[in-house]
Design a protein around this motif. Sequence first.
Motif: not given
Length: 467
Positions: A320-329, A358-362, A398-405
């Motif tokens: 997985i590649t994502t600019p924001y890695f803030v996954p939910d549970q 977001v970078f710090l949370a990631t 491939v899309g617009s979806m990030n791994l964040d809330n």
Amino acid sequence: MLSSIIGAVVVLLHAAGVLAAMHAVMNTRTPQGAFAWALGLVLLPYVTLVPYLYLGRSRFHGYVDLHRLRREQMQAMADIQLESALSTPDTCTRYAEIAHMLRTRFHAGQKLRLLVNGEAAFDAMLAAIGEAKHCVLVQFFIIHDDTLGRRLQQVLLERARAKVEICVLYDGIGSHALPHQYVDTLRDAGIAVHPFATQRRSNRFQLNFRNHRKIVVIDGTRGFVGGLNVGDEYLGLKPPLAPWRDTHLQIEGPAVADLQRSFAEDWHWVTGALPPLLSPTPNEGHAHTLIAATGPADRQETCSLFFVAAIHAARRRLWITTPYFVPDQAVMSALRLAVFRGVDVRVLIPSRPDHRTVFLATGLYAHDAVRAGIRIFRYQPGFLHQKVMLIDDDTASVGSMNLDNRSFRLNFEIGALNVDRTFAMQVEAMLREDFTHAHEVTEAEYLGAPYLRRLAMHVARLFDPVL
């Protein structure tokens, strides 16, 4: 006298904070978000009350009702018009719950083209628009009035002079800096252009529920979807984030009709009318493609569930590649379970921030992931913005979806889930190249950080509900 006025203001602020906290408890989508908002509003209304006015609203019934009605109507039309002549292979049944949840399906015979980085993507999109004969549908979260934005403007104006029907949709907040003159120039040429908002009446307090989708459809036959917006930074022309790493996808085949359908739902809400909807080309390729359009108007949290289902489908590899890695549970648990199944789980994230919080949370979530056996890599050359997922040897999205809330619960997103070994091999080669320009994160990154930085990471994670 002054002290009395100050005291009255403090009392009023706390009273307003309590009322807002009650609203948050009743309306916030997650318990964690409700608790965070309520605690802040009760204890620190001077700090949290104004942000809550902008970020706390979680319902927009008018859009929801119309969205669901229009989706049902258009799905019925699609069921009649777009029956695929080719059977769906068994490899697609792994994702049956995604298709059922989104009330869509895999389309056979798609011809796919992987577009790596902004220059390749916009060269392809602008060339395709320049060849349009009947209609062009354009939707972006961000459109800037810069060199790239003016290139898009000029090719649209040229097609308008050729009597091509053009519809342009941009997000009202994402494109807040877009000058009126840019829009007026398009409208004066006969191009229909509108900002997206979940309320037809302007609401300066509404920052949630942004339309983060990126869609271009030409004559109903060629579609584009991915992570790129319209701006010079997406071409890697704006330090310090340059070079900009991103990915887009060109699709030809029946699945383009679902890109049109997603655009039409948003366009109908904004304008009350439907854009031109043309029939897609016959099946000429080999890929099976499912268009996943997710958003907060859905009955379920479809974006989060999309990732959970895709992760559970992996048996050998999940990159997985994502600019924001803030996954939910739910997503984090699915990633952990994939590791226990023996899946090669890797997540590629940026080494440079575009949003500091977001970078710090990631960074903190990356530390938790490494401890769980998930391999995390930081891309070094520039900012990584691509949203790509590779599953086993045959599936890539491939899309617009990030791994964040925000993607999981607050934004309208879209992506293409593709089952095809040849295309998956192309994505694998692209990601292998990316990994050669990345370093692997270890526990030492967090443990060796200064105490105040680690504290900032934990504080940033408290803001998960609005990141």
